[in-house]
Motif scaffolding. Structure first.
Motif, PDB file in Angstrom:
ATOM      1  N   HIS A 294      -6.610  -3.561   4.012  1.00 57.36           N
ATOM      2  CA  HIS A 294      -6.282  -4.945   3.640  1.00 57.36           C
ATOM      3  C   HIS A 294      -6.062  -5.803   4.894  1.00 57.36           C
ATOM      4  O   HIS A 294      -6.495  -6.958   4.954  1.00 57.36           O
TER       5      HIS A 294
ATOM      6  N   GLY B  70       0.833  -1.216   0.000  1.00 57.84           N
ATOM      7  CA  GLY B  70       0.000   0.000   0.000  1.00 57.84           C
ATOM      8  C   GLY B  70       0.853   1.244   0.000  1.00 57.84           C
ATOM      9  O   GLY B  70       1.966   1.254   0.542  1.00 57.84           O
ATOM     10  N   SER B  71       0.334   2.293  -0.609  1.00 62.10           N
ATOM     11  CA  SER B  71       1.088   3.553  -0.645  1.00 62.10           C
ATOM     12  C   SER B  71       0.777   4.402   0.588  1.00 62.10           C
ATOM     13  O   SER B  71       1.398   5.413   0.818  1.00 62.10           O
TER      14      SER B  71
ATOM     15  N   GLU C 154      -4.645   2.610   3.283  1.00 64.52           N
ATOM     16  CA  GLU C 154      -4.875   1.530   2.306  1.00 64.52           C
ATOM     17  C   GLU C 154      -4.461   0.173   2.880  1.00 64.52           C
ATOM     18  O   GLU C 154      -5.180  -0.813   2.761  1.00 64.52           O
ATOM     19  N   ILE C 155      -3.276   0.138   3.538  1.00 69.99           N
ATOM     20  CA  ILE C 155      -2.763  -1.148   4.029  1.00 69.99           C
ATOM     21  C   ILE C 155      -3.599  -1.652   5.206  1.00 69.99           C
ATOM     22  O   ILE C 155      -3.840  -2.845   5.364  1.00 69.99           O
TER      23      ILE C 155
END
Length: 1210
Positions: free
Chosen positions: A86, A77-78, A82-83
């Motif tokens: 997940h 992830g950027s 985002e990460i």
């Protein structure tokens, strides 16, 4: 994003574990985020130098099992957001399931299968949107957006590892090439270099090698020189940079072209390492090269090409070369430039068949045409696939035979029926009577007939070195029209568009425009010496062709010199043929020559100067000194020598031009200078040099011409006592080919690119200077500040085209308008500029103020403002004394700046001040005059070429009309005054002296409210009789009038203004609370009669509203004596006196206190009593710093999750 699981052996090198569970680990890259120390610094440097940042996102999730040493990447992830998403999905959906498995291998297999399934599902959903860029490329694009703050709309084309030379030190980093910007980023041991250059600002782009910089690319803008080197593939990088800079120049030249180019075609299948945009740009470059090589229509798309050999029956050889296949043509070009070239339109093809292979002729393919010609290709690598592609295209080709005679031997030869004007006006004397000239002409015709017999006739002719030789010897009069159509490619367009010209003529008949008027003016100046244009037949044909073309291509419309060229085309072909030849000239062979700024001709003039420097260095210096090249070459290029040479000689140059292109014109121009070198070196001034060249060109003769000589008008001006020796045109051409034939089409295109950057940027600089000069001297900004403001203004206009947020300004752009009118911005763009440049920062109230300023400046109500109007608005805030600045602020709170939605009384302003009708009449008169000016301006545009002095006169008139005194300003009513107070409160919210300013404005506001009250009382006394009984609440007003204003001051110390209603347009403005609070602090409360909006007794709630809920707890209680404020909530009840009764409410609802008003002089006088306010408005603000900040912020609209757009303080 989810990743296909890959093994990771060393999980903790360069990574920090942030979260973990028995099956998964979430890690952050060292050097990303806060802290990191020396290790983080080293990792950051490694990421940039090795491009691990383009491959590795700053966060990742690994899968592991307890006993295994191997980790598997499952997501990256950027951003943390985002990460985390997940990670949470894995915890919620997989953890419980995985704990059931006994075998660790099964766990890993299950996880890998699950992740692959998720990826497949995502890809399936994304397919319709054309998600064709490879994953690694997307990572680089995300990093670019985040690093440089680019919005979603900014597409990355490609990125390259290279070094940027900062001084004498190379900085290794990454060069990102996007559609609109060149960006570079380097991070080495804590030292960061970040560069962003807009392609539209590039003035020079070249590949060079010096001692200091090894093979490098140089990029110049107006204020810096940048050098990049150490590329793995410098050729590919430079080619892409050229393409992107070209797109930007096209955008500056003509916004429509840019927008059209931006719609890139979708690829059929994704490629492993290249972005879709890069591949499409490569395809476009190939398309352009293919169309230029074979002179094909502008919409022809190349499908593919392959190596092969072509059997040439005329010399019994198999010639190696390349076969090109596009949607409508099969073309062939030999490896040797002049050996052979062939164009086969698919509409002419009858049979495509595979012949039998042999050792001599492997994989042969035979193509037969309607003209009974058969072409044999061999050595084709993938013959079956090729035949299939050709068959597919043949099925799509229209079967009707357009413009060809079925089965005839001349299936694709132009129909000679409607003859050119030359045949109509020339007395047809037999060739024998013309003696030697006639015999020579007969020989030429015979040579061409033999050539047609050997090489074929029509579109499918083999074009070889022999064809060029024949063209150089001169095309016979009878074949000129036919061969011009073939060599220029106009024939292909004509036969594929039957009836198009007739339709255009019909549509354009009787239509009036600026172009048609210019055409009428020039009709009788087109070759007046030729008998064909001394009568109505020739003139009418010329009018129809030029008008039809202006109608087809309004971007070009009509340009001087087109009339001369078109008149010659009409001599050798029918009207329709002349029209299509003109299309080929203007749109393909001489690109951008005939637009409003003749950019193409200026570009080729630049090439001519460069060539003169290279091949005639001695003469070049002298010519530069005399300034001759720019004077002479423009007419040579624009009219292809037709206006400077005798007609029968110039037409031979046109023959060669249609075969060879612009190369011939440059060669001949160099030969002319070379022939006159000694005389030119002796010239002392420009006039003398012009005379030398003029006399030489007048005496270039065509001794083989069978037409009666036509007197050349130019010759009358340059004839002297001793006429110079005659020069034969064929000798001149021969010399030009012998001395200067080294010119290649590729080199010319390369030089054109370089010159185009120079020419367009110099035109932009001229435009900038013209616009700045058109700004009146009393604006107050320096020339430098105006130029900086212009660049910011222009960038804002162009940004609407970059990212497509709003195209209205782009649509309205008309390059034929004066420079000042070309770049304009709309309200949303103005709001952004206003927010970053205004010295009056009003926090969340700023957009409201910007909207009012825009309405005030947009006098012609077209929802766009030009640079002059923009600068006028800015100047009002930055320059002038306190009075001027206050006047500007005052006007922002009156119509038309204040609209009814913001203050309901704006529409009724005229009713409040009957005594001030004269000033309103004056305003109406000015508005009327403004609309007359606009009408006049429109008429002027339609009837004559742009007369810049006319525009200056109009602006001067407008300027005079705006010189108003303080007394001309209309008075302000309650609602408008409250809006003004609100603006002032917001304006002070970010000032260091905030409290002092609040107290000062509270004092001033209370004083002005009392002044308004006194004015109201005075007005009431003078008009008491007529107004008796006018309002049902009069007895209430009377009792209040008996009581002095001050008596109510301490009645309700707890009252304050409520927050604004949610639906109110001004709800965002935070100043309302300040307004109530500060006045409450100062105990400045006036009587209820001065109320405004929902806060005054005159705009109370209606019966229905009061009946809805009568429980006092649900209402905010505000005394009628408290300070009026329009933003009271809808459920506020005003308490005080009898005015609260439902009857009074219903009778008085919808009216305003018509007596309360205040004048500008009163506001000015009150503000002058407070030194802190005077100092605030007289404080100097440097706009230069704000412009610099604006340039930095210009791109900061990123939607990347980690990069928040800068918020507006408020």
């Amino acid at each position: 994003m989810w990743l296909g699981p890959e093994e990771v052996l060393v999980a903790n090198a360069l990574w920090v574990t942030e979260r973990a569970n028995p099956f998964f680990v979430l890690q952050r890259r060292r050097g990303h985020g806060k802290g990191g120390g020396l290790t983080g610094l080293l990792v950051g440097t490694l990421d940039v130098v090795l491009d691990s940042s383009a491959r590795v996102a700053p966060y990742r999730i690994l899968h592991q099992t307890q006993d295994s040493q191997v980790y598997w990447t499952v997501a990256c992830g950027s951003s943390r957001k985002e990460i985390t998403k997940h990670w949470e999905w894995l915890e919620n959906n997989l953890l419980q399931t995985l704990s059931i498995f006994d075998n660790e291998e099964d766990i890993t297999t299950f996880v890998k299968g699950k992740i692959h399934g998720i990826i497949a599902e995502e890809n399936k959903n994304l397919q319709p949107q054309g998600d064709e860029d490879p994953g690694k490329f997307k990572e680089a694009e995300l990093k670019m957006r985040k690093q440089f703050g680019m919005p979603e709309g900014e597409k990355l084309v490609n990125y390259y590892s290279c070094s940027f030379w900062k001084g004498r030190v190379p900085r290794q980093g990454w060069l990102y090439l996007t559609v609109n910007h060149l960006c570079f980023y380097s991070f080495l041991l804590g030292k960061e270099v970040s560069l962003v250059v807009q392609w539209v600002d590039v003035t020079r782009l070249e590949k060079n090698a010096t001692l200091l910089f090894p093979e490098s690319i140089r990029v110049d803008t107006r204020d810096q020189e940048l050098f990049f080197s150490m590329f793995l593939n410098i050729g590919e990088t430079f080619k892409l940079m050229e393409q992107l800079a070209n797109l930007a120049m096209r955008q500056l030249l003509d916004s429509e072209g840019f927008l059209e180019d931006k719609a890139l075609p979708r690829p059929i299948r994704p490629h492993k390492n290249i972005s879709a945009l890069k591949r499409d740009l490569d395809a476009r470059a190939k398309n352009e090269c293919y169309r230029a090589t074979f002179r094909l229509p502008k919409d022809e798309r190349l499908d593919g090409h392959t190596g092969c050999t072509l059997w040439t029956p005329f010399n019994k050889l198999h010639i190696p070369g390349q076969m090109f296949i596009s949607y409508n043509y099969i073309c062939f070009a030999s490896k040797e430039e002049d050996a052979c070239r062939l164009i086969i339109p698919l509409r002419e093809v009858t049979i495509v068949e595979k012949a039998d292979s042999s050792s001599v002729l492997p994989s042969p393919l035979s193509i037969s045409t309607k003209s009974k010609m058969t072409f044999l290709f061999a050595n084709l690598k993938d013959r079956d696939f090729l035949v299939q592609r050709i068959s597919d295209f043949l099925q799509k080709t229209p079967s009707k035979q357009t413009g060809s005679i079925a089965g005839g031997t001349k299936a694709s030869v132009p129909d000679p029926a409607p003859e050119g004007l030359l045949k109509v006006f020339q007395k047809n004397s037999p060739m024998e009577d013309l003696g030697a000239k006639g015999a020579k002409e007969k020989m030429k015709e015979e040579s061409w007939n033999i050539h047609f017999f050997e090489y074929g006739r029509g579109v499918c002719m083999y074009r070889t070195a022999k064809t060029r030789e024949l063209v150089l010897k001169g095309i016979p009069e009878s074949l000129r029209g036919e061969l011009w159509l073939l060599f220029s490619g106009a024939w292909n367009e004509m036969v594929t568009h039957p009836g198009y010209y007739a339709e255009l003529v019909e549509k354009s008949m009787g239509k009036y425009s600026l172009a048609t008027e210019e055409i009428e003016r020039d009709l009788h100046r087109s070759m007046p010496e030729h008998p064909a244009f001394q009568n109505e037949l020739g003139i009418a044909a010329l009018r129809r062709v030029l008008t039809a073309y202006a109608f087809r291509n309004p971007t070009i419309g009509y340009c001087q010199a087109m009339n001369i060229v078109t008149s010659v085309l009409l001599l050798y072909g029918s009207e329709e043929e002349a029209f299509w030849l003109l299309v080929a000239l203007c749109e393909r062979m001489l690109p951008d020559y005939y637009n409003t700024r003749v950019v193409g001709a200026l570009v080729d003039q630049g090439i001519f100067e460069e060539l003169t420097r290279d091949v005639l260095p001695r003469l070049s210096e002298k010519m530069q000194e005399l300034g001759v090249i720019s004077s002479i070459s423009l007419s040579w290029f624009l009219t292809l020598f037709l206006s400077v040479m005798p007609f029968e000689s110039a037409v031979v140059i046109v023959d060669c031009f249609f075969y060879e292109g612009i190369k011939v014109i440059l060669q001949v121009a160099l030969a002319v200078l070379d022939a006159n070198m000694e005389q030119l070196l002796d010239c002392s001034d420009e006039g003398e040099a012009m005379t030398v060249l003029g006399r030489y060109l007048d005496n270039v003769v065509n001794k083989q011409s069978i037409s009666p000589p036509i007197p050349h008008l130019h010759a009358l001006l340059t004839s002297g006592d001793d006429p110079p020796a005659e020069v034969d045109i064929f000798d001149l051409l021969k010399v030009s080919y012998e001395k200067f034939s080294s010119l290649r089409a590729d080199d010319i295109e390369q030089m054109r690119f370089k010159q185009r950057l120079k020419v367009i940027q110099s035109l932009e600089d001229t435009a900038k200077r013209s616009v700045v000069r058109a700004i009146p001297g009393d604006i107050g900004f320096s020339i430098e500040e105006l130029e900086d403001l212009y660049m910011v203004f222009k960038a804002k206009h162009l940004a609407s085209q970059y990212w497509g947020g709003n195209r209205s300004a782009a649509i309205h752009r008309d390059p034929s308008l004066p420079y000042l009118e070309q770049y304009r911005i709309d309200a949303s763009q103005f709001r952004e500029l206003f927010a970053s440049l205004t010295p009056w920062a009003c926090g969340s109230h700023t957009p409201v103020l910007a909207g009012r300023m825009f309405r005030l400046l947009d006098q012609n109500k077209d929802s766009l403002i030009n640079f002059k109007e923009f600068v006028t608005g800015m100047s009002g805030m930055y320059h002038g004394d306190l009075t001027e600045k206050l006047k500007a602020l005052y006007k922002l709170h009156l119509p038309p700046a204040l609209i009814p939605e913001e203050a309901e009384s704006a529409l009724e302003a005229a009713h409040y001040f009957p005594e001030d009708s004269s000033s309103e009449g004056l305003q109406e008169q000015q508005e009327g005059r403004g609309s007359e000016d606009i009408q006049e301006r429109r008429e002027e545009k339609e009837t004559s070429p742009p007369d810049y002095r006319h525009y200056l006169r109009i602006w001067a008139k407008e300027k005079e009309a705006q010189k108003e005194t303080i007394k001309d300003l209309p008075k302000m009513n309650q609602e408008q005054f409250i809006e003004l107070c609100k603006t002032l409160y917001n304006m002070f919210s970010e000032d260091p002296l905030e409290q002092d300013l609040y107290h000062a404005i509270a004092t001033v506001a209370s004083l002005l409210l009392r002044i308004g009250e006194v004015g109201k009382k005075f007005s009431a006394l003078t008009t008491k009789k007529p107004r008796d009984g006018a309002h049902s609440g009069d007895h209430n007003s009377a009792t209040e009038e008996d009581e002095p204003p001050i008596s109510k001051l301490h009645q309700d110390p707890a009252r304050e203004c409520q927050p604004p209603a949610a639906g109110d347009p001004q709800a965002k403005a935070s100043g309302d609370m300040h307004l109530g609070k500060a006045l409450q602090d100062s105990h400045v409360i006036v009587e209820g009669g001065s109320g405004e909006g929902q806060g005054s007794p005159s705009l109370l709630l209606s019966d229905d509203e009061t009946k809805d809920d009568m429980s006092m707890s649900s209402y905010s209680v505000v005394s009628t004596g408290s300070l009026p404020c329009e933003d009271l909530t809808e459920d506020t009840v005003l308490v005080g006196g009898e005015a609260c009764s439902p009857t009074a409410t219903s009778r008085m609802g919808g009216t305003v206190d018509m007596d309360w008003c205040i004048s500008f002089e009163q506001i000015l006088a009150s503000i002058l009593t407070e030194s802190v306010l005077v100092n605030f408005f007289e404080k100097r603000v440097d706009i230069g710093l704000k412009i610099k900040d604006q340039k930095k912020v210009e791109r900061q609209f990123s939607t990347s999750s980690d990069h928040e757009p800068p918020g507006v303080l408020g």
